[in-house]
Design a protein around this motif. Structure first.
Motif, mmCIF file in Angstrom:
data_model
loop_
_atom_site.group_PDB
_atom_site.id
_atom_site.type_symbol
_atom_site.label_atom_id
_atom_site.label_comp_id
_atom_site.label_asym_id
_atom_site.label_seq_id
_atom_site.Cartn_x
_atom_site.Cartn_y
_atom_site.Cartn_z
ATOM 1 N N ILE A 104 0.897 -0.928 0.041
ATOM 2 C CA ILE A 104 -0.002 -0.027 -0.272
ATOM 3 C C ILE A 104 1.439 1.314 -0.144
ATOM 4 N N VAL A 105 2.045 1.565 0.582
ATOM 5 C CA VAL A 105 3.040 2.727 0.979
ATOM 6 C C VAL A 105 3.454 2.580 -0.264
ATOM 7 N N ILE A 140 -5.424 -6.721 -2.881
ATOM 8 C CA ILE A 140 -6.672 -7.512 -2.226
ATOM 9 C C ILE A 140 -6.613 -9.053 -2.760
ATOM 10 N N ALA A 141 -5.561 -9.114 -3.810
ATOM 11 C CA ALA A 141 -5.513 -10.977 -4.273
ATOM 12 C C ALA A 141 -4.005 -11.014 -3.492
ATOM 13 N N PRO A 183 0.604 2.187 7.769
ATOM 14 C CA PRO A 183 -0.169 2.921 6.695
ATOM 15 C C PRO A 183 -1.363 4.327 6.222
ATOM 16 N N LEU A 184 -2.217 4.303 7.168
ATOM 17 C CA LEU A 184 -3.138 4.886 7.640
ATOM 18 C C LEU A 184 -2.772 6.105 7.833
ATOM 19 N N THR A 185 -2.119 6.306 8.899
ATOM 20 C CA THR A 185 -1.470 7.420 9.169
ATOM 21 C C THR A 185 -0.156 8.216 7.329
ATOM 22 N N LEU A 232 -7.891 4.122 1.257
ATOM 23 C CA LEU A 232 -8.328 3.617 3.166
ATOM 24 C C LEU A 232 -9.288 3.031 2.637
ATOM 25 N N PHE A 233 -10.490 2.421 2.068
ATOM 26 C CA PHE A 233 -10.876 1.555 1.966
ATOM 27 C C PHE A 233 -9.909 0.089 2.044
ATOM 28 N N VAL A 234 -9.207 -0.727 1.263
ATOM 29 C CA VAL A 234 -8.252 -1.657 1.444
ATOM 30 C C VAL A 234 -7.337 -1.811 2.259
ATOM 31 N N ILE A 235 -7.386 -0.108 3.178
ATOM 32 C CA ILE A 235 -6.421 -0.523 4.730
ATOM 33 C C ILE A 235 -7.610 -0.907 5.212
ATOM 34 N N MET A 236 -8.743 -0.499 5.490
ATOM 35 C CA MET A 236 -9.574 -1.317 6.428
ATOM 36 C C MET A 236 -10.073 -2.282 5.892
ATOM 37 N N LEU A 237 -10.433 -2.481 4.964
ATOM 38 C CA LEU A 237 -11.057 -3.877 4.205
ATOM 39 C C LEU A 237 -9.576 -5.444 4.898
#
Lengths: 99, 161
Positions: A28-29, A80-81, B26-28, B69-74
């Protein structure tokens, strides 16, 4: 306003994005760093548009944003995958393309 | 006054960018990225790119960040370990080396400065739209197809078998 300084800001942002992609292992980062790089390029485009006094570069900037939106959707689908397969999004674990 | 705001937004953007890649959570990092996007929107306004500033807030700070943010939460992501180069001891060495490099870059006489900007039309919605639906109509339509493909692709990727 000094346009050189805008280009320097663009350079610093792009460098930050590169550092994030190279140093972090969190998928993600890494994606966020790619977005930072795209924004740096957009800033450079806007600067050159202002410098030359035509708006074509800003239209290109709009297309960059649209492609970035598509890329974010695909990229997060990939994340996600990856998470489904490895139960983590550490990129060092994703060493195989096959399942 | 314009200069003051420009340097404020520029510093905000660069510092937020640095905070994005150095946070463990990651959220921060995502929230700092929103701050960087807003700061860049401010810079665009100062450069008379009003349409792009609006799109930056709507698309980047809105849509793309909601996706992140959706993916981090998911995925319920917690803090992760930083690479060794970002641990406390090495971080300052690395930051000092980077700062030295940047100062060297800034201190170099870059020779020819950029010429003064030629006064052109401001990038407001009408001016951009005239180009977008004129010379760039075909790329614009292809962009629509691209977004459709991206939606289908991400659904196919994230589809639970």
């Amino acid at each position: 306003m000094n346009l050189d300084h805008a280009l320097i800001v663009s350079f610093l942002l792009f460098g930050t994005g590169i550092a994030g992609v190279l140093l972090r292992r969190n998928a993600i980062v890494v994606f966020m760093s790619i977005e930072l790089m795209l924004n740096a390029v957009n800033l450079a485009l806007v600067t050159f548009s202002r410098l030359r006094g035509d708006l074509d570069a800003q239209v290109l900037c709009f297309f960059v944003m649209a492609v970035a939106a598509a890329e974010a959707a695909i990229g997060l689908g990939l994340v996600i995958a990856l998470f489904r397969r490895h139960a983590s999004i550490d990129l060092d674990r994703a060493t195989l393309l096959r399942s | 006054m314009r200069e003051v705001f420009f340097y404020f937004f520029a510093a905000l953007a660069v510092l937020s960018g640095l905070l994005v890649i150095t946070r463990r959570n990651p959220l921060t990092a995502a929230l700092y990225l929103v701050l960087a996007f807003f700061a860049l929107a401010g810079v665009y306004v100062l450069m008379d790119a009003f349409f792009l500033a609006a799109v930056q807030v709507a698309v980047y700070a809105g849509a793309i960040m909601v996706l992140f943010l959706f993916v981090i939460m998911l995925l319920n992501l917690g803090p992760d370990d930083l690479p060794p180069i970002m641990t406390r001891r090495v971080r300052w060495l690395y930051a000092a080396a980077s700062a030295a490099l940047v100062l060297l870059f800034l201190g170099l006489d870059l020779g020819r400065r950029l010429p003064a900007p030629t006064p052109g039309a401001a990038g407001e919605v009408g001016a951009i739209a005239a180009r977008l639906f004129g010379d760039y109509l075909l790329p614009f339509e292809i962009t629509a197809v691209l977004l459709l493909v991206a939606i289908v692709g991400s659904v196919a990727l994230a589809h639970r078998e």
